[in-house]
Design an enzyme around this catalytic site. Structure first.
Site, PDB file in Angstrom:
ATOM      1  N   HIS A  18       1.121  -1.398   0.103  1.00  0.00           N
ATOM      2  CA  HIS A  18       0.012   0.033   0.337  1.00  0.00           C
ATOM      3  C   HIS A  18       1.230   1.026  -0.066  1.00  0.00           C
ATOM      4  O   HIS A  18       0.724   2.559  -1.043  1.00  0.00           O
ATOM      5  CB  HIS A  18      -0.457   0.318   1.025  1.00  0.00           C
ATOM      6  CG  HIS A  18      -1.552  -0.938   0.996  1.00  0.00           C
ATOM      7  ND1 HIS A  18      -2.457  -1.875   2.747  1.00  0.00           N
ATOM      8  CD2 HIS A  18      -3.130  -1.825   0.083  1.00  0.00           C
ATOM      9  CE1 HIS A  18      -2.927  -2.549   1.909  1.00  0.00           C
ATOM     10  NE2 HIS A  18      -3.355  -2.023   1.027  1.00  0.00           N
ATOM     11  N   LYS A  42     -16.252  -6.665   4.597  1.00  0.00           N
ATOM     12  CA  LYS A  42     -15.428  -6.764   5.523  1.00  0.00           C
ATOM     13  C   LYS A  42     -15.365  -6.955   7.799  1.00  0.00           C
ATOM     14  O   LYS A  42     -15.707  -5.703   7.516  1.00  0.00           O
ATOM     15  CB  LYS A  42     -14.099  -6.944   4.885  1.00  0.00           C
ATOM     16  CG  LYS A  42     -13.263  -6.922   3.225  1.00  0.00           C
ATOM     17  CD  LYS A  42     -12.134  -7.071   3.815  1.00  0.00           C
ATOM     18  CE  LYS A  42     -12.202  -7.155   1.942  1.00  0.00           C
ATOM     19  NZ  LYS A  42     -10.340  -6.483   0.811  1.00  0.00           N
ATOM     20  N   ARG A  91      -1.901  -6.483  -8.301  1.00  0.00           N
ATOM     21  CA  ARG A  91      -0.761  -7.130  -8.303  1.00  0.00           C
ATOM     22  C   ARG A  91      -0.950  -8.063  -9.153  1.00  0.00           C
ATOM     23  O   ARG A  91      -0.835  -8.480  -9.705  1.00  0.00           O
ATOM     24  CB  ARG A  91      -1.772  -7.901  -6.647  1.00  0.00           C
ATOM     25  CG  ARG A  91      -1.462  -6.872  -5.299  1.00  0.00           C
ATOM     26  CD  ARG A  91      -1.175  -7.573  -4.124  1.00  0.00           C
ATOM     27  NE  ARG A  91      -3.116  -7.234  -4.242  1.00  0.00           N
ATOM     28  CZ  ARG A  91      -4.390  -7.611  -3.040  1.00  0.00           C
ATOM     29  NH1 ARG A  91      -3.511  -7.795  -1.917  1.00  0.00           N
ATOM     30  NH2 ARG A  91      -5.152  -7.550  -3.550  1.00  0.00           N
ATOM     31  N   SER A 129      -2.919  -7.870   3.192  1.00  0.00           N
ATOM     32  CA  SER A 129      -2.409  -7.076   4.743  1.00  0.00           C
ATOM     33  C   SER A 129      -3.021  -9.379   4.923  1.00  0.00           C
ATOM     34  O   SER A 129      -2.686  -9.368   5.653  1.00  0.00           O
ATOM     35  CB  SER A 129      -4.542  -6.328   4.695  1.00  0.00           C
ATOM     36  OG  SER A 129      -4.199  -5.427   4.232  1.00  0.00           O
TER      37      SER A 129
HETATM   38  P1  ADP Z   1     -10.137  -3.227  -0.535  1.00  0.00           P
HETATM   39  O1  ADP Z   1     -10.807  -4.021   0.945  1.00  0.00           O
HETATM   40  O2  ADP Z   1     -10.761  -2.229  -1.076  1.00  0.00           O
HETATM   41  O3  ADP Z   1      -9.462  -4.420  -1.650  1.00  0.00           O
HETATM   42  P2  ADP Z   1      -7.179  -2.940  -0.002  1.00  0.00           P
HETATM   43  O4  ADP Z   1      -6.751  -2.245   2.036  1.00  0.00           O
HETATM   44  O5  ADP Z   1      -7.432  -4.608   0.333  1.00  0.00           O
HETATM   45  O6  ADP Z   1      -8.664  -2.477   0.632  1.00  0.00           O
HETATM   46  O7  ADP Z   1      -6.665  -2.654  -0.960  1.00  0.00           O
HETATM   47  C1  ADP Z   1      -6.463  -1.002  -0.950  1.00  0.00           C
HETATM   48  C2  ADP Z   1      -6.444  -1.588  -2.883  1.00  0.00           C
HETATM   49  O8  ADP Z   1      -4.492  -1.203  -2.690  1.00  0.00           O
HETATM   50  C3  ADP Z   1      -6.553  -2.252  -3.506  1.00  0.00           C
HETATM   51  O9  ADP Z   1      -6.442  -1.876  -5.239  1.00  0.00           O
HETATM   52  C4  ADP Z   1      -5.495  -3.086  -4.008  1.00  0.00           C
HETATM   53  O10 ADP Z   1      -5.501  -4.278  -5.000  1.00  0.00           O
HETATM   54  C5  ADP Z   1      -4.507  -2.368  -3.656  1.00  0.00           C
HETATM   55  N1  ADP Z   1      -3.458  -3.414  -2.616  1.00  0.00           N
HETATM   56  C6  ADP Z   1      -3.418  -4.292  -1.955  1.00  0.00           C
HETATM   57  N2  ADP Z   1      -2.056  -4.453  -1.626  1.00  0.00           N
HETATM   58  C7  ADP Z   1      -1.279  -4.182  -2.500  1.00  0.00           C
HETATM   59  C8  ADP Z   1      -0.258  -4.477  -2.589  1.00  0.00           C
HETATM   60  N3  ADP Z   1       1.245  -5.855  -2.226  1.00  0.00           N
HETATM   61  N4  ADP Z   1       0.524  -3.638  -4.080  1.00  0.00           N
HETATM   62  C9  ADP Z   1      -0.389  -2.882  -4.790  1.00  0.00           C
HETATM   63  N5  ADP Z   1      -1.408  -2.952  -4.925  1.00  0.00           N
HETATM   64  C10 ADP Z   1      -2.167  -2.974  -3.917  1.00  0.00           C
END
Ligand code: ADP
Length: 158
Positions: A18, A42, A91, A129
């Site tokens: 992130h 979630k 990803r 996460s």
């Molecule tokens: P959500 O619940 O909206 O998917 P996340 O916190 O899991 O929220 O992710 C927010 C955004 O960041 C999403 O677009 C996800 O694809 C992206 N993301 C999550 N992990 C990574 C990573 N390791 N590298 C790049 N983007 C990521």
């Protein structure tokens, strides 16, 4: 025109993947809002305050980035706050279908807001996460996977 972008997500917790997207996106706009989603279906491990605290600590050296929470429709938040672009990270192909659907629906709801996808840096393409929580639960080393404050919170939680 000031370009304001928003990076929405659950951030439960923020990872280095992130943070990498935040740093790269912050160079593409005048202001970047990292928005923690309140009405997510979630089940989250961390409270909003904890998630915001971890993000604030990680972005403290980035001048044009701030953290906010939002509830309701993302496009409504964008309209109300003059946000022109939604940033999302991709990803793998597995992210694509959901992200494409969201982007197209958001564009149908509000065509003045564009979704911009940034591809994950290769070194973080396996990082999520959920996987970080699994590793922390079994006392694995997460130091290189999450920012410092998130690491402290995870160690404390488990
Ligand atoms: P959500 O619940 O909206 O998917 P996340 O916190 O899991 O929220 O992710 C927010 C955004 O960041 C999403 O677009 C996800 O694809 C992206 N993301 C999550 N992990 C990574 C990573 N390791 N590298 C790049 N983007 C990521």
């Amino acid at each position: 025109m000031t370009n304001i972008a928003i990076y929405p997500g659950s951030f439960d917790p923020i990872t280095n993947g992130h943070l990498d997207i935040i740093k790269r996106a912050s160079k593409l706009c005048d202001k970047l809002i990292v928005a923690v989603l309140v009405n997510s279906s979630k089940k989250n491990l961390f409270t909003f305050d904890e998630r915001i605290h971890m993000i604030e600590d990680a972005i403290s050296d980035l001048d044009n980035v701030c953290v906010k929470t939002f509830s309701g429709l993302l496009v409504d938040y964008c309209t109300e706050n003059n946000v022109n672009a939604i940033i999302r990270g991709l990803r793998a192909v597995s992210d694509f279908e959901y992200e494409l659907q969201m982007a197209q629906m958001n564009r149908k709801l509000e065509d003045n807001v564009e979704t911009i996808f940034l591809t994950a840096s290769t070194k973080y393409s396996f990082l999520s996460s959920s996987i970080v929580k699994e590793i922390a639960r079994y006392k694995g080393n997460i130091e290189e996977l999450v920012p410092k404050k998130a690491c402290e919170y995870l160690v404390e939680k488990f």
